[in-house]
Design a protein around this motif. Structure first.
Motif, short mmCIF file in Angstrom:
data_model
loop_
_atom_site.label_atom_id
_atom_site.label_comp_id
_atom_site.label_asym_id
_atom_site.label_seq_id
_atom_site.Cartn_x
_atom_site.Cartn_y
_atom_site.Cartn_z
N VAL A 1 92.97 -14.47 -0.68
CA VAL A 1 91.67 -15.29 -1.77
C VAL A 1 91.88 -16.55 -2.01
O VAL A 1 93.14 -17.09 -2.23
N VAL A 2 90.66 -17.07 -1.97
CA VAL A 2 89.88 -18.72 -2.04
C VAL A 2 89.50 -18.81 -3.30
O VAL A 2 88.26 -18.49 -3.91
N VAL B 1 88.55 -12.60 0.70
CA VAL B 1 87.31 -12.93 0.00
C VAL B 1 87.21 -14.61 -0.54
O VAL B 1 88.85 -14.64 -0.76
N VAL B 2 86.82 -15.10 -0.79
CA VAL B 2 86.51 -17.14 -0.87
C VAL B 2 84.84 -16.91 -1.91
O VAL B 2 84.42 -16.47 -2.24
N LEU B 3 85.77 -17.11 -3.19
CA LEU B 3 85.06 -17.70 -4.71
C LEU B 3 84.16 -18.96 -4.32
O LEU B 3 85.39 -19.70 -4.21
N ALA C 1 88.43 -5.32 -4.74
CA ALA C 1 88.83 -6.21 -3.18
C ALA C 1 89.68 -6.30 -2.73
O ALA C 1 89.89 -6.38 -1.50
N VAL C 2 90.98 -7.27 -3.30
CA VAL C 2 92.22 -7.53 -3.52
C VAL C 2 93.06 -5.62 -3.34
O VAL C 2 93.56 -6.25 -2.06
N ALA C 3 92.85 -4.73 -3.49
CA ALA C 3 93.34 -4.14 -3.51
C ALA C 3 93.06 -3.17 -2.24
O ALA C 3 93.71 -2.72 -1.33
N ASP C 4 92.08 -2.98 -2.01
CA ASP C 4 91.29 -2.37 -0.79
C ASP C 4 92.02 -3.40 0.56
O ASP C 4 92.90 -2.68 1.37
N GLU D 1 84.28 -11.84 3.22
CA GLU D 1 83.21 -12.06 1.80
C GLU D 1 83.45 -13.26 1.80
O GLU D 1 84.47 -14.07 1.03
N VAL D 2 81.93 -13.62 1.26
CA VAL D 2 82.22 -15.26 0.52
C VAL D 2 81.45 -14.45 -0.92
O VAL D 2 79.68 -13.79 -0.54
N TRP D 3 81.54 -14.81 -2.03
CA TRP D 3 80.90 -14.37 -3.72
C TRP D 3 80.76 -15.82 -3.78
O TRP D 3 81.56 -16.67 -4.38
#
Length: 250
Positions: free
Chosen positions: A40-41, A148-150, A27-30, A201-203
């Motif tokens: 990123v969170v 992305v949020v973790l 996801a980060v590379a994309d 995206e939220v994971w």
């Protein structure tokens, strides 16, 4: 709000952590390929920290240009800098001390011995201002459109430091001070739902049988005031990354 979360179940927490770490690399590379940087969170807790440790141990981490990653936190325990209970401390030990991050792009929430002293409201306002300053051209704000949020899911279905019934679940500001949290420490700083929902995206991460009921509620119920995890959704995608025990009631 995005469509219903996609559910991915792994055998145990160790496998979940490694799978989530691999997914995060992609996801980060994309994101970096698409717009040059990634935002990123991070989250704390057992699973969140395990994901970061798995990422640090993976050779695939070198697929990320760490100098072009902005690191944020979804919440923080309002404790002195370096306290082992702070999410920042855990993230640094698990991952950030092992990769070539740009210190200026690591955006920790203020500590209780920081520039605002023990004023958690001012510390929340400071973080909101830092988020606003990082909004990229074309983004609506008032926070960056995180890639992305973790988020770890608590046994009471809390996410970040948004606990069931507390005022933060209803607050429209980007960042709030949380008081009287039902688990220690009682004072915290947290992103709110509008900030979380700005993410592509939220994971949602959960492992263990103690999270099974919370996971079921998060994925089948509405009403984020009573079930905060039910309100944590990404603009493009929401993933529930679970181990088999956490998924037992689905």
């Amino acid at each position: 709000m995005s469509a219903a979360p996609s559910v991915l179940v792994h055998r145990d927490q160790e496998l979940l952590a490694h799978a989530a770490a691999a997914r995060l690399v992609g996801a980060v590379a994309d994101a970096q390929a698409a717009h040059g940087t990634a935002s990123v969170v991070l989250t704390g807790g057992g699973v969140g920290t395990a994901v970061l440790a798995a990422l640090a141990a993976s050779p695939a981490r070198d697929a990320i240009d760490w100098r072009r990653v902005d690191v944020w936190w979804g919440d923080e325990r309002f404790l002195p800098a370096g306290d082992p209970e702070r999410n920042e401390t855990g993230a640094r030990l698990a991952l950030l001390d092992h990769v070539d991050v740009d210190p200026a792009r690591v955006h920790a929430m203020a500590a209780s011995d920081g520039p605002d002293g023990d004023d958690a409201d001012k510390a929340a306002e400071r973080y909101a201002a830092e988020l606003a300053a990082a909004v990229r051209p074309g983004e609506p704000g008032p926070v960056p459109a995180f890639d992305v949020v973790l988020l770890g899911v608590g046994p009471d279905a809390h996410v970040a430091s948004l606990f069931p019934g507390l005022p933060g679940t209803r607050d429209g500001r980007p960042v709030v001070a949380v008081r009287d949290a039902p688990k220690p420490p009682p004072t915290r700083i947290s992103l709110t739902f509008p900030s979380i929902r700005s993410a592509a995206e939220v994971w949602l991460l959960a492992a263990g049988s103690g999270k099974a009921e919370a996971v079921r509620k998060a994925l089948t119920e509405t009403g984020p005031v009573g079930v905060p995890a039910a309100g944590a959704r990404g603009r493009r995608r929401t993933l529930a990354l679970l181990d088999a025990e956490a998924a037992a009631e689905l």
